[in-house]
Design an enzyme around this catalytic site. Structure first.
Site, short mmCIF file in Angstrom:
data_model
loop_
_atom_site.label_atom_id
_atom_site.label_comp_id
_atom_site.label_asym_id
_atom_site.label_seq_id
_atom_site.Cartn_x
_atom_site.Cartn_y
_atom_site.Cartn_z
N VAL A 66 1.01 -1.04 0.26
CA VAL A 66 -0.34 0.08 -0.35
C VAL A 66 0.89 1.62 -0.34
O VAL A 66 0.25 2.10 -0.35
CB VAL A 66 -1.47 -0.08 1.08
CG1 VAL A 66 -2.07 -1.23 1.09
CG2 VAL A 66 -0.31 0.25 2.25
N TYR A 124 3.58 5.76 14.96
CA TYR A 124 2.88 5.62 14.73
C TYR A 124 1.49 6.07 15.12
O TYR A 124 0.82 5.87 14.62
CB TYR A 124 2.98 3.78 15.32
CG TYR A 124 1.55 3.29 15.39
CD1 TYR A 124 1.28 2.49 14.50
CD2 TYR A 124 0.41 3.47 16.17
CE1 TYR A 124 -0.38 1.75 14.12
CE2 TYR A 124 -0.79 2.48 16.69
CZ TYR A 124 -0.74 2.19 15.41
OH TYR A 124 -1.83 0.84 15.22
#
Length: 253
Positions: free
Chosen positions: A61, A151
């Site tokens: 992706v 993250y």
């Protein structure tokens, strides 16, 4: 009743394992044709063989050209009505040990991976004036956690994208939402438990308790709980729900 439009085609990134595979399975059993997209052909083919999906597409992706090609091939079989941008990865480190490469990896998969998938499906959705776009973010996109600043920043970016894009598409028949699971019983969290054990010397039970204590219910979320929230958002009955970041986290948020 799922309320899915008849003959819907759903594409699930990161659909070969964990939450993504569960979402694919739930959508397939609700009557959708499901394509799972990811890097691991073996995992994707296993999902198809198990009946959790109908087709597999190979792409990283973070690679926009690969995503565009894979999604174009999937859409050539049947227009894509539902996009579940689920692919993600997590790495932990103290902020001062989180170098630029770590931030780039987290942003590349967790945020730009969503951007690439949405940009690939959106023109056709706008043309048909129908679509459901759901990003699987995280409670880390709604609050902070120590030692996962990269993250968390990437997941916050996903939530911001969802809120902005929902407004942009409000009159185009396309809804855009995020589902934000807390710590969920997947192999990704199993890796986090192993990491805690390795770094701290704690037992598996102690490491699991450390993660579970974030959830007021005192447990890990199940992939099925996340998948059923996604299913509801994909249905016709959720047409007024857009721009939302829904926590599936036992009351943590």
């Amino acid at each position: 009743m799922s309320g899915l439009p008849r003959s819907s085609h759903a594409l699930v990134t990161g659909g070969g394992r964990g939450i993504g595979r569960e979402i694919a399975s739930v959508l397939a059993h609700a009557g959708a044709t499901v394509t799972v997209l990811g890097r691991n052909r073996t995992a994707l083919d296993d999902a198809v063989a198990a009946g959790s999906a109908h087709f597999a597409a190979i792409a990283d992706v973070a690679d926009q050209a690969a995503v565009n090609a894979a999604i174009a091939a999937a859409a050539a079989r049947q227009p894509i009505d539902i996009l579940i941008a689920n692919a993600g990865t997590a790495e932990s480190a103290p902020f001062l040990k989180s170098d630029a490469a770590l931030f780039e990896r987290m942003i590349g998969v967790n945020f730009m991976g969503v951007v690439h998938a949405v940009q690939a499906v959106l023109p056709a959705m706008k043309e048909r004036r129908y679509g459901r776009i759901i990003a699987v973010a995280s409670t880390a996109g709604l609050k902070g956690y120590a030692y996962v600043s990269a993250y968390s920043a990437a997941k916050h970016a996903v939530v911001g994208l969802v809120r902005s894009l929902a407004l942009e598409l409000a009159n185009d028949g396309v809804t855009v939402n995020a589902v934000c699971p807390g710590f969920t019983d997947t192999d990704l969290v199993a890796g986090s438990i192993e990491n805690i054990m390795k770094k701290t010397g704690r037992s598996r039970e102690q490491a699991l308790k450390e993660l579970s204590q974030h959830n007021p219910q005192g447990r890990l979320v199940t992939p099925a709980e996340v998948a059923n929230t996604v299913l509801w958002l994909c249905g016709e009955g959720a047409s007024a729900i857009t721009g939302q970041a829904i926590a599936v986290a036992g009351g943590e948020i």
